[in-house]
Design a protein around this motif. Structure first.
Motif, PDB file in Angstrom:
ATOM      1  N   GLN A  22     105.708  33.337 -80.125  1.00 62.52           N
ATOM      2  CA  GLN A  22     106.616  34.270 -79.450  1.00 62.52           C
ATOM      3  C   GLN A  22     107.120  35.345 -80.403  1.00 62.52           C
ATOM      4  N   LEU A  23     107.224  35.018 -81.694  1.00 65.04           N
ATOM      5  CA  LEU A  23     107.657  36.010 -82.679  1.00 65.04           C
ATOM      6  C   LEU A  23     106.658  37.167 -82.709  1.00 65.04           C
ATOM      7  N   PHE A  24     105.387  36.852 -82.740  1.00 69.32           N
ATOM      8  CA  PHE A  24     104.344  37.876 -82.766  1.00 69.32           C
ATOM      9  C   PHE A  24     104.379  38.714 -81.484  1.00 69.32           C
ATOM     10  N   HIS A  25     104.545  38.088 -80.333  1.00 67.86           N
ATOM     11  CA  HIS A  25     104.591  38.811 -79.057  1.00 67.86           C
ATOM     12  C   HIS A  25     105.844  39.697 -78.971  1.00 67.86           C
ATOM     13  N   ALA A  26     106.970  39.201 -79.468  1.00 63.90           N
ATOM     14  CA  ALA A  26     108.197  40.007 -79.483  1.00 63.90           C
ATOM     15  C   ALA A  26     108.023  41.209 -80.408  1.00 63.90           C
ATOM     16  N   TYR A  27     107.384  40.984 -81.545  1.00 59.69           N
ATOM     17  CA  TYR A  27     107.118  42.082 -82.494  1.00 59.69           C
ATOM     18  C   TYR A  27     106.289  43.169 -81.808  1.00 59.69           C
ATOM     19  N   LEU A  28     105.221  42.770 -81.120  1.00 61.38           N
ATOM     20  CA  LEU A  28     104.367  43.740 -80.425  1.00 61.38           C
ATOM     21  C   LEU A  28     105.125  44.477 -79.324  1.00 61.38           C
ATOM     22  N   LEU A  29     106.008  43.785 -78.649  1.00 62.50           N
ATOM     23  CA  LEU A  29     106.808  44.409 -77.589  1.00 62.50           C
ATOM     24  C   LEU A  29     107.797  45.425 -78.167  1.00 62.50           C
ATOM     25  N   GLU A  68     112.519  38.443 -70.570  1.00 64.07           N
ATOM     26  CA  GLU A  68     111.063  38.428 -70.727  1.00 64.07           C
ATOM     27  C   GLU A  68     110.530  37.058 -71.124  1.00 64.07           C
ATOM     28  N   GLY A  69     111.426  36.079 -71.303  1.00 65.67           N
ATOM     29  CA  GLY A  69     110.993  34.717 -71.587  1.00 65.67           C
ATOM     30  C   GLY A  69     111.048  34.304 -73.046  1.00 65.67           C
ATOM     31  N   PHE A  70     111.594  35.159 -73.906  1.00 65.55           N
ATOM     32  CA  PHE A  70     111.713  34.814 -75.317  1.00 65.55           C
ATOM     33  C   PHE A  70     112.950  33.934 -75.516  1.00 65.55           C
ATOM     34  N   CYS A  71     112.871  33.005 -76.456  1.00 67.78           N
ATOM     35  CA  CYS A  71     113.981  32.083 -76.739  1.00 67.78           C
ATOM     36  C   CYS A  71     114.578  32.414 -78.099  1.00 67.78           C
ATOM     37  N   LEU A  72     115.792  32.922 -78.075  1.00 68.42           N
ATOM     38  CA  LEU A  72     116.507  33.214 -79.320  1.00 68.42           C
ATOM     39  C   LEU A  72     117.276  31.977 -79.752  1.00 68.42           C
ATOM     40  N   GLU A  73     117.390  31.789 -81.043  1.00 63.91           N
ATOM     41  CA  GLU A  73     118.054  30.592 -81.559  1.00 63.91           C
ATOM     42  C   GLU A  73     119.144  31.003 -82.547  1.00 63.91           C
ATOM     43  N   TYR A  74     120.374  30.688 -82.217  1.00 65.55           N
ATOM     44  CA  TYR A  74     121.502  31.027 -83.081  1.00 65.55           C
ATOM     45  C   TYR A  74     122.417  29.817 -83.227  1.00 65.55           C
ATOM     46  N   SER A  75     123.037  29.722 -84.391  1.00 64.35           N
ATOM     47  CA  SER A  75     124.059  28.687 -84.595  1.00 64.35           C
ATOM     48  C   SER A  75     125.340  29.142 -83.898  1.00 64.35           C
ATOM     49  N   LEU A  76     126.320  28.257 -83.840  1.00 64.47           N
ATOM     50  CA  LEU A  76     127.598  28.603 -83.213  1.00 64.47           C
ATOM     51  C   LEU A  76     128.234  29.800 -83.926  1.00 64.47           C
ATOM     52  N   LEU A  77     128.184  29.808 -85.250  1.00 64.77           N
ATOM     53  CA  LEU A  77     128.749  30.920 -86.015  1.00 64.77           C
ATOM     54  C   LEU A  77     128.009  32.220 -85.717  1.00 64.77           C
TER      55      LEU A  77
END
Length: 134
Positions: A22-29, A68-77
């Motif tokens: 997904q990182l590669f697809h997000a980069y292309l987008l 678009e279906g991408f999953c972002l990942e963040y900590s609480l902070l």
């Protein structure tokens, strides 16, 4: 007046490991966007993005990627920090749309004062003593 460099933002988008690639697809987008710069980030599964608040906001970018279906990942902070970033960028964007307040230094006031100092057609040649005589 806002400094143009204050409008330029550099942010890190962190993607979850799943789904793969997904990182590669997000980069292309994202690389196809105008007035936008994207590169692979220093952290794993991350993209470093640069944009102007005049054109984009972190909140809108995150929302569009999620739709678009991408999953972002963040900590609480990270989530708290991003909420603060969303607020600050929103305020900056709305301040750009607000007209400059009228002050003594506005150009209209300067021209009015300059006009008063120059002789013009509305000048009364009667001596001051006779004009004020009652």
């Amino acid at each position: 007046m806002i400094n143009p460099f204050e409008l330029q933002k550099e942010r890190l988008l962190v993607f979850s490991g799943d789904p793969p690639n997904q990182l590669f697809h997000a980069y292309l987008l994202l690389i196809g966007l105008e007035n936008f710069h994207v590169e692979i980030g220093s952290q794993p599964n991350s993209l470093l993005i640069r944009y102007s608040v005049q054109h984009y906001s972190l909140e809108a970018l995150e929302n569009a990627l999620t739709r678009e279906g991408f999953c972002l990942e963040y900590s609480l902070l990270d989530k708290i920090r991003n909420q603060l970033i969303h607020y600050c960028e929103d305020v900056q964007y709305h301040n750009l749309k607000t007209p400059e307040p009228r002050t003594k230094n506005n150009s209209q006031e300067i021209f009015v004062k300059a006009y008063d100092l120059h002789p013009h057609g509305n000048h009364d040649d009667t001596p001051k003593e006779l004009r004020e005589f009652k």
